[in-house]
Enzyme design. Structure first.
Site, PDB file in Angstrom:
ATOM      1  CG  HIS A 127      64.948  34.771  37.897  1.00 26.69           C
ATOM      2  ND1 HIS A 127      64.447  34.704  36.747  1.00 26.69           N
ATOM      3  CD2 HIS A 127      64.160  35.967  38.027  1.00 26.69           C
ATOM      4  CE1 HIS A 127      63.163  34.894  36.394  1.00 26.69           C
ATOM      5  NE2 HIS A 127      63.204  36.163  37.464  1.00 26.69           N
TER       6      HIS A 127
ATOM      7  CG  ASP B  12      65.105  31.546  36.260  1.00 23.52           C
ATOM      8  OD1 ASP B  12      64.537  31.717  37.217  1.00 23.52           O
ATOM      9  OD2 ASP B  12      65.247  32.658  35.667  1.00 23.52           O
TER      10      ASP B  12
ATOM     11  CB  SER C  93      62.351  39.239  36.054  1.00 20.16           C
ATOM     12  OG  SER C  93      60.548  37.982  37.217  1.00 20.16           O
TER      13      SER C  93
END
Ligand code: MLT
Length: 196
Positions: free
Chosen positions: A180, A149, A100
């Site tokens: 995610h 996501d 991320s």
């Protein structure tokens, strides 16, 4: 930079970069799973956003402060270089693993410093910034994304894949039927790519 260093007397080193709100401990189990023999250098982002660690500032979710991103990318590069010298690491055997926010600065590192890191595992990244094309000669990258996501739109991972390919990075993109979070199936695919 604040970090955890786990030395396993290996030629290989995984550089672990956490997601927003994480820290240098988060990705150690993942690093061990990817390669239980590799040294682990797990780094904490320099920025605090209301107490949440990040690798660079953002203006709003998904809208990045490019000045901060550039500045922090250079600092991260210099820090890794310092660690390579300090621990006499093999610079050709570095793999960056970012999740991320950590994947976003890892992608920025690839854009700014071609061939500095030869392998990159970018878990749920976005396009960190637009910049000039500096081609790589020997870098490979894996991008993973989740079709559901809520943070990373599908176009973002596809665009990042295209941008890396334009820079001659040998890029593979695998999309999962997930959100995610990192899934077990994804970790299996990361391991297969790493060992491939
Ligand atoms: C970022 O800010 O880097 C991305 O939006 C992902 C995240 O929330 O970490």
């Amino acid at each position: 930079m604040i970090h955890t260093w786990i030395f396993k007397k290996s030629e290989k080193t995984l550089i672990l970069l956490h997601g927003t709100g994480g820290n240098e401990h988060d990705l150690i189990p993942l690093g061990d799973t990817i390669d239980s023999h590799a040294n682990l250098l797990s780094i904490r982002g320099n920025i605090s956003e209301n107490g949440m660690n990040r690798f660079f500032k953002r203006i709003a979710p998904g809208i990045f402060d490019i000045e901060s991103l550039n500045e922090e990318t250079h600092k991260l590069h210099d820090f890794i270089e310092e660690m390579v010298k300090k621990y006499q690491l093999n610079p050709n055997q570095l793999t960056v693993v970012g999740y991320s926010n950590g994947a976003n600065i890892a992608a920025s590192l690839l854009f700014h410093y071609p061939d500095f890191i030869k392998q990159a595992i970018l878990l749920h990244p976005m396009v960190p910034l637009e910049m000039e094309i500096y081609p790589h000669q020997q870098t490979r990258a894996l991008i993973t994304s989740g079709s559901k996501d809520p943070i990373v739109p599908n176009e973002q991972s596809m665009k990042l894949e295209k941008m890396l390919n334009e820079r001659n990075v040998d890029t593979k993109h695998v999309q999962f039927d997930s959100g995610h979070q990192i899934t077990h199936e994804e970790i299996r695919s990361v391991k297969a790519w790493y060992n491939g």
